[in-house]
Design an enzyme around this catalytic site. Sequence first.
Site, PDB file in Angstrom:
ATOM      1  N   LYS A  14       0.814  -1.217   0.000  1.00 16.87           N
ATOM      2  CA  LYS A  14       0.000   0.000   0.000  1.00 16.87           C
ATOM      3  C   LYS A  14       0.846   1.265   0.000  1.00 16.87           C
ATOM      4  O   LYS A  14       0.450   2.265  -0.588  1.00 16.87           O
ATOM      5  CB  LYS A  14      -1.024  -0.006   1.140  1.00 16.87           C
ATOM      6  CG  LYS A  14      -0.448   0.115   2.538  1.00 16.87           C
ATOM      7  CD  LYS A  14      -1.553  -0.028   3.587  1.00 16.87           C
ATOM      8  CE  LYS A  14      -1.007  -0.522   4.906  1.00 16.87           C
ATOM      9  NZ  LYS A  14       0.117   0.240   5.472  1.00 16.87           N
ATOM     10  N   ARG A  89      -6.785   2.727  11.466  1.00 17.86           N
ATOM     11  CA  ARG A  89      -6.418   1.319  11.621  1.00 17.86           C
ATOM     12  C   ARG A  89      -7.310   0.617  12.631  1.00 17.86           C
ATOM     13  O   ARG A  89      -7.221  -0.600  12.789  1.00 17.86           O
ATOM     14  CB  ARG A  89      -4.990   1.261  12.165  1.00 17.86           C
ATOM     15  CG  ARG A  89      -3.979   0.561  11.306  1.00 17.86           C
ATOM     16  CD  ARG A  89      -2.653   0.647  12.041  1.00 17.86           C
ATOM     17  NE  ARG A  89      -1.633  -0.142  11.425  1.00 17.86           N
ATOM     18  CZ  ARG A  89      -0.865   0.288  10.421  1.00 17.86           C
ATOM     19  NH1 ARG A  89      -1.042   1.481   9.920  1.00 17.86           N
ATOM     20  NH2 ARG A  89       0.070  -0.487   9.944  1.00 17.86           N
ATOM     21  N   ARG A 128      11.416  -7.670   1.831  1.00 17.64           N
ATOM     22  CA  ARG A 128      11.671  -6.273   2.203  1.00 17.64           C
ATOM     23  C   ARG A 128      12.667  -6.211   3.376  1.00 17.64           C
ATOM     24  O   ARG A 128      13.509  -5.329   3.438  1.00 17.64           O
ATOM     25  CB  ARG A 128      10.342  -5.611   2.603  1.00 17.64           C
ATOM     26  CG  ARG A 128      10.456  -4.121   2.881  1.00 17.64           C
ATOM     27  CD  ARG A 128       9.098  -3.469   2.997  1.00 17.64           C
ATOM     28  NE  ARG A 128       8.415  -3.822   4.232  1.00 17.64           N
ATOM     29  CZ  ARG A 128       7.162  -3.490   4.525  1.00 17.64           C
ATOM     30  NH1 ARG A 128       6.443  -2.810   3.675  1.00 17.64           N
ATOM     31  NH2 ARG A 128       6.623  -3.862   5.668  1.00 17.64           N
ATOM     32  N   ARG A 134      13.934  -3.046   7.739  1.00 19.21           N
ATOM     33  CA  ARG A 134      13.003  -2.399   8.664  1.00 19.21           C
ATOM     34  C   ARG A 134      12.927  -3.212   9.945  1.00 19.21           C
ATOM     35  O   ARG A 134      12.775  -4.426   9.913  1.00 19.21           O
ATOM     36  CB  ARG A 134      11.613  -2.329   8.002  1.00 19.21           C
ATOM     37  CG  ARG A 134      11.049  -0.925   7.963  1.00 19.21           C
ATOM     38  CD  ARG A 134       9.729  -0.893   7.244  1.00 19.21           C
ATOM     39  NE  ARG A 134       8.608  -1.266   8.101  1.00 19.21           N
ATOM     40  CZ  ARG A 134       7.337  -1.060   7.775  1.00 19.21           C
ATOM     41  NH1 ARG A 134       7.027  -0.507   6.627  1.00 19.21           N
ATOM     42  NH2 ARG A 134       6.384  -1.421   8.588  1.00 19.21           N
ATOM     43  N   ARG A 145       1.715  -8.207  13.536  1.00 21.12           N
ATOM     44  CA  ARG A 145       1.100  -7.157  12.717  1.00 21.12           C
ATOM     45  C   ARG A 145      -0.063  -7.720  11.892  1.00 21.12           C
ATOM     46  O   ARG A 145      -1.095  -7.076  11.751  1.00 21.12           O
ATOM     47  CB  ARG A 145       2.160  -6.509  11.813  1.00 21.12           C
ATOM     48  CG  ARG A 145       3.082  -5.557  12.596  1.00 21.12           C
ATOM     49  CD  ARG A 145       4.419  -5.314  11.914  1.00 21.12           C
ATOM     50  NE  ARG A 145       4.295  -4.724  10.611  1.00 21.12           N
ATOM     51  CZ  ARG A 145       5.185  -4.896   9.632  1.00 21.12           C
ATOM     52  NH1 ARG A 145       6.257  -5.661   9.833  1.00 21.12           N
ATOM     53  NH2 ARG A 145       5.001  -4.319   8.483  1.00 21.12           N
TER      54      ARG A 145
HETATM   55  P1  ADP Z   1       2.537  -1.890   7.925  1.00 20.97           P
HETATM   56  O1  ADP Z   1       1.200  -1.566   7.370  1.00 20.97           O
HETATM   57  O2  ADP Z   1       3.448  -2.564   6.974  1.00 20.97           O
HETATM   58  O3  ADP Z   1       2.459  -2.643   9.227  1.00 20.97           O
HETATM   59  P2  ADP Z   1       3.069   0.980   8.559  1.00 20.97           P
HETATM   60  O4  ADP Z   1       4.271   1.681   8.035  1.00 20.97           O
HETATM   61  O5  ADP Z   1       1.744   1.434   8.073  1.00 20.97           O
HETATM   62  O6  ADP Z   1       3.346  -0.551   8.258  1.00 20.97           O
HETATM   63  O7  ADP Z   1       3.068   1.084  10.167  1.00 20.97           O
HETATM   64  C1  ADP Z   1       4.178   0.697  10.925  1.00 20.97           C
HETATM   65  C2  ADP Z   1       3.837   0.763  12.406  1.00 20.97           C
HETATM   66  O8  ADP Z   1       3.506   2.111  12.774  1.00 20.97           O
HETATM   67  C3  ADP Z   1       2.637  -0.061  12.854  1.00 20.97           C
HETATM   68  O9  ADP Z   1       2.974  -1.410  13.095  1.00 20.97           O
HETATM   69  C4  ADP Z   1       2.248   0.672  14.154  1.00 20.97           C
HETATM   70  O10 ADP Z   1       3.122   0.350  15.208  1.00 20.97           O
HETATM   71  C5  ADP Z   1       2.494   2.127  13.787  1.00 20.97           C
HETATM   72  N1  ADP Z   1       1.278   2.754  13.228  1.00 20.97           N
HETATM   73  C6  ADP Z   1       1.122   3.231  11.965  1.00 20.97           C
HETATM   74  N2  ADP Z   1      -0.120   3.740  11.798  1.00 20.97           N
HETATM   75  C7  ADP Z   1      -0.771   3.580  12.969  1.00 20.97           C
HETATM   76  C8  ADP Z   1      -2.079   3.869  13.424  1.00 20.97           C
HETATM   77  N3  ADP Z   1      -2.981   4.438  12.614  1.00 20.97           N
HETATM   78  N4  ADP Z   1      -2.404   3.574  14.701  1.00 20.97           N
HETATM   79  C9  ADP Z   1      -1.505   3.000  15.517  1.00 20.97           C
HETATM   80  N5  ADP Z   1      -0.259   2.661  15.158  1.00 20.97           N
HETATM   81  C10 ADP Z   1       0.113   2.947  13.892  1.00 20.97           C
END
Ligand code: ADP
Length: 197
Positions: A14, A89, A128, A134, A145
Amino acid sequence: MARLIIMGPPGSGKGTQAEFLARHFAVPAISTGDLFRAHVRDGTALGTEAGRYMDHGEFVPDHVTTAMLRERLEADDAGAGFLLDGYPRTVAQIQALDDVLGSRNQAVEVVLALAVSDDELLERMLQRAREQGRSDDTAPVIQRRLELYREQTQPVIAAYTQRGILLRIDGSGDKDAITATAIAAVEEALGRPARGG
Ligand code: ADP
């Protein structure tokens, strides 16, 4: 200009699709994950707090995340449109976003959900991890996750489906083909004629 959300499980691509879509619709791509990672890199207090959750695959608490997002949405470049990636989320975050947008008489127009099989997700994230390193792309953290995505984020997709603004597209296969499909689907949902290029 458009007010869009892109959703999809971790590893669904995404972030990549968000960049292309944002360029096409001339809006900023706003990724809460990227915002957090920038804070972590810069060593801010917010980054220190967020990093503790991210490293375990847990969600950063709502009060931290929503305050950060609200501030980002208040920047000039996000006034008329944006593409959110990674927010909302949780069902609680849907309401928080509605409140922020409602205060300026706006609403989300289209939510795009990328569907990818679990096997492909795992494969892409391990790939990745090898390429980018990461810190949350390790097997146990990836599992957590994915689990949180199923428990907390699938209900967000259900809520937007009920609202009638969800578009589900196949997120497996060729990256450029997915972008083209996504753009055409969003244009149509926005009631705009398809454009070439
Ligand atoms: P992915 O979708 O691959 O898990 P993201 O880059 O979107 O990765 O998010 C990485 C981390 O950032 C999440 O695992 C969480 O810890 C935090 N995070 C991102 N967006 C949110 C959100 N809307 N609410 C809570 N935590 C978030």
